[in-house]
Design a protein around this motif. Structure first.
Motif, short mmCIF file in Angstrom:
data_model
loop_
_atom_site.label_atom_id
_atom_site.label_comp_id
_atom_site.label_asym_id
_atom_site.label_seq_id
_atom_site.Cartn_x
_atom_site.Cartn_y
_atom_site.Cartn_z
N GLN A 66 0.84 -1.20 0.00
CA GLN A 66 0.00 0.00 0.00
C GLN A 66 0.88 1.26 0.00
N PHE A 67 1.42 1.59 -1.17
CA PHE A 67 2.25 2.80 -1.25
C PHE A 67 1.43 4.07 -1.09
N SER A 68 0.12 3.94 -1.27
CA SER A 68 -0.76 5.11 -1.12
C SER A 68 -0.82 5.59 0.33
N ASN A 69 -0.35 4.76 1.27
CA ASN A 69 -0.35 5.20 2.68
C ASN A 69 0.48 6.46 2.87
N TYR A 70 1.58 6.56 2.13
CA TYR A 70 2.46 7.72 2.28
C TYR A 70 1.77 8.99 1.76
N ALA A 71 1.10 8.87 0.65
CA ALA A 71 0.38 10.04 0.12
C ALA A 71 -0.75 10.44 1.06
N GLU A 72 -1.45 9.45 1.64
CA GLU A 72 -2.54 9.75 2.56
C GLU A 72 -2.02 10.38 3.86
N ALA A 73 -0.91 9.86 4.35
CA ALA A 73 -0.31 10.44 5.56
C ALA A 73 0.15 11.87 5.30
N TRP A 74 0.72 12.10 4.12
CA TRP A 74 1.15 13.46 3.75
C TRP A 74 -0.04 14.41 3.71
N ARG A 75 -1.16 13.94 3.17
CA ARG A 75 -2.33 14.79 3.02
C ARG A 75 -2.99 15.07 4.37
N GLN A 76 -3.20 14.04 5.17
CA GLN A 76 -3.93 14.20 6.42
C GLN A 76 -3.16 14.99 7.46
N THR A 77 -1.85 14.92 7.46
CA THR A 77 -1.07 15.64 8.46
C THR A 77 -0.62 17.02 7.99
N LYS A 78 -1.00 17.42 6.79
CA LYS A 78 -0.45 18.66 6.23
C LYS A 78 1.07 18.62 6.36
N PHE A 79 1.63 17.55 5.82
CA PHE A 79 3.02 17.20 6.07
C PHE A 79 3.99 18.31 5.72
N ALA A 80 3.76 18.98 4.61
CA ALA A 80 4.69 20.03 4.19
C ALA A 80 4.73 21.16 5.21
N GLN A 81 3.56 21.57 5.70
CA GLN A 81 3.50 22.67 6.66
C GLN A 81 4.12 22.27 8.00
N TYR A 82 3.77 21.08 8.49
CA TYR A 82 4.30 20.63 9.76
C TYR A 82 5.80 20.36 9.69
N THR A 83 6.27 19.87 8.53
CA THR A 83 7.71 19.65 8.37
C THR A 83 8.46 20.98 8.39
N TRP A 84 7.88 22.00 7.75
CA TRP A 84 8.50 23.33 7.78
C TRP A 84 8.56 23.86 9.22
N ASN A 85 7.48 23.67 9.98
CA ASN A 85 7.48 24.12 11.38
C ASN A 85 8.55 23.39 12.18
N SER A 86 8.68 22.09 11.97
CA SER A 86 9.68 21.32 12.70
C SER A 86 11.10 21.74 12.29
N MET A 87 11.31 21.98 10.99
CA MET A 87 12.63 22.42 10.54
C MET A 87 12.98 23.79 11.11
N TYR A 88 12.00 24.69 11.09
CA TYR A 88 12.20 26.03 11.64
C TYR A 88 12.57 25.96 13.12
N LEU A 89 11.80 25.15 13.87
CA LEU A 89 12.06 24.99 15.30
C LEU A 89 13.42 24.36 15.55
N SER A 90 13.72 23.28 14.84
CA SER A 90 14.95 22.52 15.10
C SER A 90 16.20 23.32 14.72
#
Length: 287
Positions: free
Chosen positions: A62-86
């Motif tokens: 189920q490779f679609s799990n990664y796309a679904e996880a990216w979509r549901q978590t707003k992955f790009a936005q949250y990753t930017w927040n984590s990078m900014y913080l870290s």
């Protein structure tokens, strides 16, 4: 005495010890890697298959799990927040800890031993959630409770381990370098930033990796400080929100997919800091 001239029993003992050593290292490596393999395999399964158990490898990938996880978590936005913080925590921690360690190593001042003792005590006395409320109240007074800067300041203040790591590196740098710079007219602060700090690259690389990892994995503080502003949530908080979907059913497969994605930045940082690790290791062996 050559290997051929050694007694048979001595050769057998050495061979047995070598086999035991390699077996121990292999078992340790497997115990370390196996959870990661389980997470990667689980991220490629359906939720029903994951909950029902089964083998290590998924029946249907189920490779679609990664796309679904990216979509549901707003992955790009949250990753930017984590990078900014870290990144902010890493830079702030290295700067504060390096300046403190340099002054402690190169200067004598009143209550110096007390200061070092307080730094050491913060490493061994864990108060955890006890100080969470006072920290939050302090950030409210500073009007930083609605931004990630409150979290950044709190994490930078917990720099004791970095302080002692860099203090050990400073002790390995000869004082004659400072004295020569002073004779040439360089000030104390200029000597630190232009001469001593570049010599500290291996220590900064290792300490920076530890600081970045600590900030990247932090959960409680970002959760508390972003409750009123979900747009500022970090990746750890966003991944925890994946646990239950809109139908209140556990989405373990999406959590595992998100966890695999969140590992990638840490792997990249480790690759960049790997040279510093090698320099520190080779230096310790020579010493």
């Amino acid at each position: 005495m050559s290997r051929a001239e050694q007694p048979v029993h001595l050769r057998l003992v050495k061979s047995a010890s070598r086999i035991v050593l390699w077996a121990f290292l292999l078992i340790t490596a497997l115990l370390t890697v196996f959870p990661v393999l389980m997470t990667v395999a689980g991220s490629l399964k359906s939720n029903a298959e994951l909950m029902s158990g089964g083998g290590l490898l998924p029946q249907v990938w189920q490779f679609s799990n990664y796309a679904e996880a990216w979509r549901q978590t707003k992955f790009a936005q949250y990753t930017w927040n984590s990078m900014y913080l870290s990144i902010a925590v890493t830079v702030g921690t290295l700067l504060v800890a390096a300046m403190a360690a340099y002054v402690v190593d190169r200067r004598n001042f009143p209550l110096k031993s007390l200061y070092v003792g307080i730094q050491a005590s913060t490493m061994f006395i864990s108060v955890g959630a006890v100080v969470l409320r006072p920290q939050f109240d302090l950030m409210v007074k500073l009007h930083l409770n609605t931004s990630l800067w409150g979290v950044i300041l709190i994490l930078v203040s917990a720099h004791a381990s970095t302080f002692f790591i860099l203090l050990g590196f400073f002790k390995s740098i000869p004082r004659e370098i400072d004295e020569a710079a002073m004779i040439d007219g360089s000030s104390f602060s200029r000597s630190f930033f232009t001469i001593i700090l570049p010599l500290l690259k291996p220590g900064l690389g290792v300490s920076g990796l530890f600081a970045f990892r600590h900030a990247w994995n932090e959960y409680i503080l970002p959760l508390v400080f972003t409750m009123t502003n979900p747009k500022l949530q970090t990746l750890t908080v966003g991944l925890a929100n994946l646990r239950y979907g809109s139908s209140a059913a556990m989405q373990t497969h999406l959590m595992m997919a998100g966890a695999c994605l969140s590992i990638l930045p840490m792997l990249l940082i480790y690759i960049l800091a790997n040279k510093s690790f090698m320099q520190v290791t080779s230096g310790s062996i020579k010493g």
